[in-house]
Design a protein around this motif. Structure first.
Motif, PDB file in Angstrom:
ATOM      1  N   ILE A   9      -8.046   4.039  -2.908  1.00 44.70           N
ATOM      2  CA  ILE A   9      -6.722   3.818  -2.327  1.00 44.70           C
ATOM      3  C   ILE A   9      -6.694   2.550  -1.485  1.00 44.70           C
ATOM      4  CG2 ILE A   9      -5.052   4.785  -0.676  1.00 44.70           C
ATOM      5  CD1 ILE A   9      -5.968   7.573  -1.794  1.00 44.70           C
ATOM      6  N   GLU A  10      -7.778   2.257  -0.779  1.00 45.20           N
ATOM      7  CA  GLU A  10      -7.767   1.088   0.093  1.00 45.20           C
ATOM      8  C   GLU A  10      -7.788  -0.223  -0.689  1.00 45.20           C
ATOM      9  OE1 GLU A  10     -11.049   0.950   2.751  1.00 45.20           O
ATOM     10  OE2 GLU A  10     -12.559   0.787   1.175  1.00 45.20           O
ATOM     11  N   ALA A  11      -7.974  -0.135  -2.009  1.00 51.71           N
ATOM     12  CA  ALA A  11      -7.918  -1.353  -2.833  1.00 51.71           C
ATOM     13  C   ALA A  11      -6.497  -1.857  -3.014  1.00 51.71           C
ATOM     14  CB  ALA A  11      -8.554  -1.089  -4.188  1.00 51.71           C
ATOM     15  N   GLY A  12      -5.496  -1.015  -2.639  1.00 49.82           N
ATOM     16  CA  GLY A  12      -4.108  -1.486  -2.676  1.00 49.82           C
ATOM     17  C   GLY A  12      -3.444  -1.387  -4.025  1.00 49.82           C
ATOM     18  N   THR A  13      -3.963  -0.540  -4.921  1.00 53.03           N
ATOM     19  CA  THR A  13      -3.374  -0.418  -6.261  1.00 53.03           C
ATOM     20  C   THR A  13      -2.920   1.010  -6.557  1.00 53.03           C
ATOM     21  OG1 THR A  13      -5.595  -0.081  -7.195  1.00 53.03           O
ATOM     22  CG2 THR A  13      -4.735  -2.330  -7.185  1.00 53.03           C
ATOM     23  N   SER A  14      -2.743   1.824  -5.510  1.00 52.03           N
ATOM     24  CA  SER A  14      -2.318   3.211  -5.695  1.00 52.03           C
ATOM     25  C   SER A  14      -0.883   3.393  -5.223  1.00 52.03           C
ATOM     26  CB  SER A  14      -3.247   4.164  -4.934  1.00 52.03           C
ATOM     27  OG  SER A  14      -4.544   4.155  -5.493  1.00 52.03           O
ATOM     28  N   ILE A  15      -0.251   4.447  -5.726  1.00 50.07           N
ATOM     29  CA  ILE A  15       1.155   4.757  -5.442  1.00 50.07           C
ATOM     30  C   ILE A  15       1.225   6.087  -4.683  1.00 50.07           C
ATOM     31  CG2 ILE A  15       3.412   5.290  -6.456  1.00 50.07           C
ATOM     32  CD1 ILE A  15       2.594   2.398  -6.884  1.00 50.07           C
ATOM     33  N   LYS A 257      -6.941   5.463   9.499  1.00 48.29           N
ATOM     34  CA  LYS A 257      -5.789   4.622   9.189  1.00 48.29           C
ATOM     35  C   LYS A 257      -6.284   3.267   8.703  1.00 48.29           C
ATOM     36  CE  LYS A 257      -3.193   6.691  13.005  1.00 48.29           C
ATOM     37  NZ  LYS A 257      -2.662   6.432  14.361  1.00 48.29           N
ATOM     38  N   ARG A 258      -5.566   2.730   7.737  1.00 47.56           N
ATOM     39  CA  ARG A 258      -5.882   1.402   7.195  1.00 47.56           C
ATOM     40  C   ARG A 258      -4.577   0.602   7.148  1.00 47.56           C
ATOM     41  NH1 ARG A 258      -8.618   5.327   4.373  1.00 47.56           N
ATOM     42  NH2 ARG A 258     -10.909   5.098   4.278  1.00 47.56           N
ATOM     43  N   THR A 259      -4.224   0.013   8.267  1.00 48.34           N
ATOM     44  CA  THR A 259      -2.925  -0.670   8.356  1.00 48.34           C
ATOM     45  C   THR A 259      -2.997  -2.129   7.934  1.00 48.34           C
ATOM     46  OG1 THR A 259      -3.373  -1.180  10.674  1.00 48.34           O
ATOM     47  CG2 THR A 259      -2.124   0.833  10.210  1.00 48.34           C
ATOM     48  N   GLY A 260      -4.210  -2.633   7.702  1.00 45.89           N
ATOM     49  CA  GLY A 260      -4.353  -4.034   7.343  1.00 45.89           C
ATOM     50  C   GLY A 260      -4.204  -4.265   5.853  1.00 45.89           C
ATOM     51  N   ALA A 261      -4.667  -5.436   5.419  1.00 47.80           N
ATOM     52  CA  ALA A 261      -4.590  -5.799   3.999  1.00 47.80           C
ATOM     53  C   ALA A 261      -5.523  -4.930   3.169  1.00 47.80           C
ATOM     54  CB  ALA A 261      -4.966  -7.276   3.827  1.00 47.80           C
ATOM     55  N   PRO A 262      -5.214  -4.738   1.897  1.00 47.08           N
ATOM     56  CA  PRO A 262      -6.112  -3.977   1.031  1.00 47.08           C
ATOM     57  C   PRO A 262      -7.506  -4.602   0.983  1.00 47.08           C
ATOM     58  CG  PRO A 262      -4.004  -4.388  -0.055  1.00 47.08           C
ATOM     59  CD  PRO A 262      -4.016  -5.220   1.188  1.00 47.08           C
ATOM     60  N   VAL A 263      -8.491  -3.758   0.715  1.00 47.54           N
ATOM     61  CA  VAL A 263      -9.863  -4.234   0.513  1.00 47.54           C
ATOM     62  C   VAL A 263     -10.049  -4.417  -0.985  1.00 47.54           C
ATOM     63  CG1 VAL A 263     -12.315  -3.719   0.817  1.00 47.54           C
ATOM     64  CG2 VAL A 263     -10.653  -3.003   2.563  1.00 47.54           C
ATOM     65  N   ARG A 264     -10.064  -5.654  -1.440  1.00 49.48           N
ATOM     66  CA  ARG A 264     -10.118  -5.930  -2.875  1.00 49.48           C
ATOM     67  C   ARG A 264     -11.451  -5.489  -3.460  1.00 49.48           C
ATOM     68  NH1 ARG A 264      -4.810  -6.422  -3.146  1.00 49.48           N
ATOM     69  NH2 ARG A 264      -4.013  -8.160  -1.910  1.00 49.48           N
TER      70      ARG A 264
END
Length: 815
Positions: A9-15, A257-264
């Motif tokens: 989820i932290e990769a920033g590609t989940s809905i 919480k992960r409020t910053g940018a995704p971790v690629r």
């Protein structure tokens, strides 16, 4: 199926999809919990003195608005504000929202998400379905309110944008909105999708999930309260995996919480890339079933490709093509020199691309095929940038990809090579668009349409070795070569179609056609439109969700899969990717012409066009599809008799009221072509005049397509009825064509195709021409030859030598 790891989820590609259950523990400004569906229903009905029995939320809201008359919208807006303006939130709600979700969709009216993000300083943009679809800002979650947003709630907004009352739900803008297709595509492309507090009561969203193949639903998860009842969990498990664990357990799973940018995660394979793995082998065991499957379905079994497929050695799985083409592609390709493979429909582009890929794999390249272009191409570019190994990227039908191939080429990585395929008609008519897709790079262009003698010999050998000629196996070597070279023109499509008709594939194809006919009408409609879109190269529009909508098929994709399986048609279409795609264009055409009558095809298309006109007319891709489905060239090869001619005339008559057709000059050109085909020249000219009149109303409209057709119409009339008495018609046609060539130098295909008609006219009428007619024709022919010579881009048109030869021969006959 376990919940996806927090690192996924932290990769920033989940809905994330939130329903009423998510907001239940938040409190509003009255310091009471935000009411869920049942609570809101009771609130509205208690105020107007109605018992709750027999009402759902939609009918309760409808009754509430009706009770308050003119002030109904204002009163219900006040009730919504009182309930849904939020004040306090739980830690679990904060933790779930504060993840780098790509998008958050919600059916909730409240502002819980917005307020949490503001307090936690999480970047977010808020969208409603009345807003245009847009790509999320980098490192910023996009929030979409499906049913309405309390922060924008006024009486006027309630009437226009909220989905609460029965009448609002019955006319749901979400169902007619581009956001529905965006959500569908997000489900396909996201690494994971998590529904929280959403019990799937919404029939529209259930239907959307029902259009997705089970392979996609493995990444869909539903988080419900531990007390959720079994029927609800059973429903959820039908569309994904139910987790009756509650918000607390989900928050614990996410941990922080992960409020910053995704971790690629650069090492993670993007969802829309598929890696192709080949076995390095001299030959592979190939059975008659393997060959039959390849010839019929068009799907390539990667495990069967071997060195024999390149060398042309006996026992190859596929037909070996030009050794020079293989050499040019493999030796000369680089990051800034893509490979462009083109051919006419069904002539082996995809198989050839896999043969090239096999050779790159021999050189230790990783090979990937792009399934479709994602909304955000950054994930794929980052993945490729992080690769240590060289890579080949295959784009089958490059015109489906608006920016990804160009972006990869512009990475300037010499060891990342693009291989693109496209139909030759696109190269002939829109070469600049093709070049733009490839970043205007100099490509290694390979044309598969004109096989050399050695290729034809290998085709004959392949047919012999695999016993594909059937009753014609006793032909002499010369007769076999004549079959391949002359009867079929070396075109694989025509060879395969002949094998369907008379070769050993005939029995299997006949069985397949019979099984399609056993399907119910609704299933046949889905297959029919899928076949037409596959044949016509609209492969970016063959998603089951689109096809089923256009033909009014209301069952889910798994129901269709079951029906196909019952009739031994499991391999006919690629439902595993959510598409109704028939991989082999030759098979698609064979199905259209042997299972369906012309009338039934046109009726099916008409249904699709009017559904498109009613629900998708605001979306450019669908309008383009509609206009292309009105092209006469799609149906011309299917017309066999007068009844078919009448059917297509009726089709155009009935489609003239379509919004995207009636004011379009090119629709009237198609009507004119239809009548020209049936030699109704007077009516055909009348429709041309209509096209010109409509074009005059449009600012800066270039009538080159109308001009080109008018010239074709004039010359077709001359070919059928004879040359005009003074030759003026034929000279006027040439003036139109010269004008087109002068201002549209990038599209030679159509005017040069029309010029061929001069040779046909001379061949047919030369013995009956007067001196005046001969002089006029010769003048037109001389002008045609001169126009070709002056064209700056004439080298692009692959059939140019044949056109020049025919026109020159025609000129000689007039001397």
């Amino acid at each position: 199926m376990q919940l996806p790891e927090a690192t996924t989820i932290e990769a920033g590609t989940s809905i994330l999809f939130l329903g009423a259950g998510f907001s239940a523990e938040a409190k509003n400004f009255a310091n009471v919990a935000i009411k869920d569906v049942e609570g809101l229903k009771k609130l509205l009905l208690d105020e107007i003195g109605e018992p709750v029995d027999g009402y759902d939320l939609e009918s309760a809201a409808e009754e509430y608005v009706r009770y308050h008359g003119e002030k109904g919208a204002e009163k219900v807006t006040q009730a919504l504000h009182a309930n849904f303006r939020s004040k306090t939130y739980t830690n679990e709600q904060r933790l779930i929202v504060c993840q780098p979700w790509y998008r958050i969709y919600t059916t909730n009216y409240d502002d819980v998400i917005e307020n949490i993000c503001a307090e936690e300083k999480k970047q977010i943009t808020t969208i409603e379905i009345s807003d245009p679809v847009s790509v999320p800002i980098p490192d910023t979650t996009q929030l979409i309110h499906i049913y309405g947003n309390i922060t924008r709630a006024s009486a006027d907004e309630f009437k226009r944008h909220f989905l609460l009352t029965e009448s609002q739900r019955d006319n749901s803008p979400f169902i007619k909105s581009p956001w529905l297709r965006r959500f569908h595509d997000d489900l396909l492309t996201a690494r994971s999708v998590i529904f929280v507090g959403f019990s799937l009561n919404d029939i529209d969203l259930r239907r959307l999930l029902g259009t997705l193949p089970r392979e996609v639903l493995t990444k869909v998860h539903f988080v419900e309260r531990p007390s959720a009842k079994k029927p609800i969990l059973n429903r959820m498990n039908k569309y994904g995996t139910a987790h009756p664990i509650g918000l607390d357990a989900l928050a614990a799973h996410l941990s922080v919480k992960r409020t910053g940018a995704p971790v690629r995660q650069y090492a993670a394979m993007p969802m829309l890339l598929k890696e192709l793995n080949f076995s390095q082998q001299l030959t592979s065991p190939v059975s008659s079933k393997d060959v039959e499957s390849l010839m019929i379905s068009g799907d390539v079994n990667l495990n069967k490709i071997a060195q024999a497929d390149i060398s042309g050695a006996p026992g190859s799985y596929t037909i070996s093509r030009s050794k020079n083409a293989y050499l040019r592609a493999v030796k000369n390709a680089a990051g800034d020199r893509p490979i462009l493979v083109h051919s006419d429909i069904g002539n082996g582009k995809t198989v050839f691309a896999h043969q090239i890929a096999y050779q790159f794999s021999q050189r230790n390249f990783r090979v990937f095929r792009a399934e479709r272009e994602p909304e955000n191409i950054g994930e794929i570019l980052s993945f490729l940038q992080a690769l240590d190994e060289p890579a080949l990227l295959i784009f089958d039908d490059v015109m489906k990809f608006s920016s990804l191939p160009e972006a990869i080429i512009r990475m300037n990585r010499r060891n990342i090579v693009v291989l693109a395929t496209v139909r030759s008609i696109v190269v002939d008519t829109a070469k600049e668009r093709v070049r733009a897709r490839l970043g205007n790079a100099t490509s290694i262009e390979i044309d598969l349409n004109s096989p050399q003698r050695d290729e034809c010999e290998r085709i004959v050998t392949y047919l012999d070795q695999n016993g594909l000629l059937g009753k014609n196996a006793n032909w002499s070597p010369r007769e076999k070569m004549e079959f391949v070279q002359k009867k079929c023109g070396g075109q694989l499509r025509d060879i395969i179609l002949s094998l369907y008709e008379t070769g050993t594939l005939h029995a299997r194809v006949s069985e397949l056609l019979q099984n399609i006919q056993k399907l119910g009408k609704r299933e046949r409609d889905v297959i029919g439109l899928g076949a037409l879109l596959s044949y016509a190269d609209f492969t970016n529009m063959v998603q089951f969700s689109i096809v089923s909508d256009l033909v009014d098929y209301t069952d889910g994709i798994e129901s269709l899969r079951e029906k196909l399986s019952e009739n031994e048609l499991s391999t006919l279409v690629r439902l595993d990717t959510g598409d109704v795609l028939i991989r082999s264009p030759a098979l698609a055409f064979f199905i259209l012409t042997n299972v369906f009558s012309t009338e039934s095809i046109l009726q099916l298309v008409k249904t699709a066009l009017f559904n498109l006109d009613n629900y998708y007319c605001d979306e450019d891709d669908f309008v383009t599809l509609g206009k292309n489905l009105l092209k006469f060239s799609l149906y011309g090869p299917m017309l066999k008799n007068k009844r078919d001619n009448k059917a297509i005339e009726r089709f155009y008559d009935e489609c003239r009221t379509l919004r995207f057709a009636s004011d379009d000059p090119l629709f009237w050109v198609q009507r004119s072509i239809c009548n020209m085909h049936d030699k109704q020249f007077a009516i055909s000219y009348r429709f041309v005049e209509t096209a010109y009149a409509l074009a005059k109303k449009m600012r800066n409209y270039d009538t080159y397509q109308v001009d080109n057709h008018r010239a074709r119409l004039m010359l077709t009339q001359s070919r059928e009825e004879g040359v005009s008495e003074d030759g003026r018609r034929e000279q006027e046609a040439m003036s139109l064509l010269s004008s087109v060539l002068n201002r549209k130098d990038d599209d030679l295909y159509h005017p040069l195709s029309v010029m061929r008609l001069y040779a046909d006219i001379v061949d047919k009428w030369r013995d009956k021409l007067s001196h005046v007619q001969k002089a006029a024709l010769k003048k037109a022919l001389d002008q045609a030859i001169m126009s070709i010579g002056k064209s700056h881009q004439s080298g692009r048109f692959r059939n140019l030598p044949d056109v020049k030869r025919r026109l020159t021969d025609a000129t000689q006959q007039l001397l």
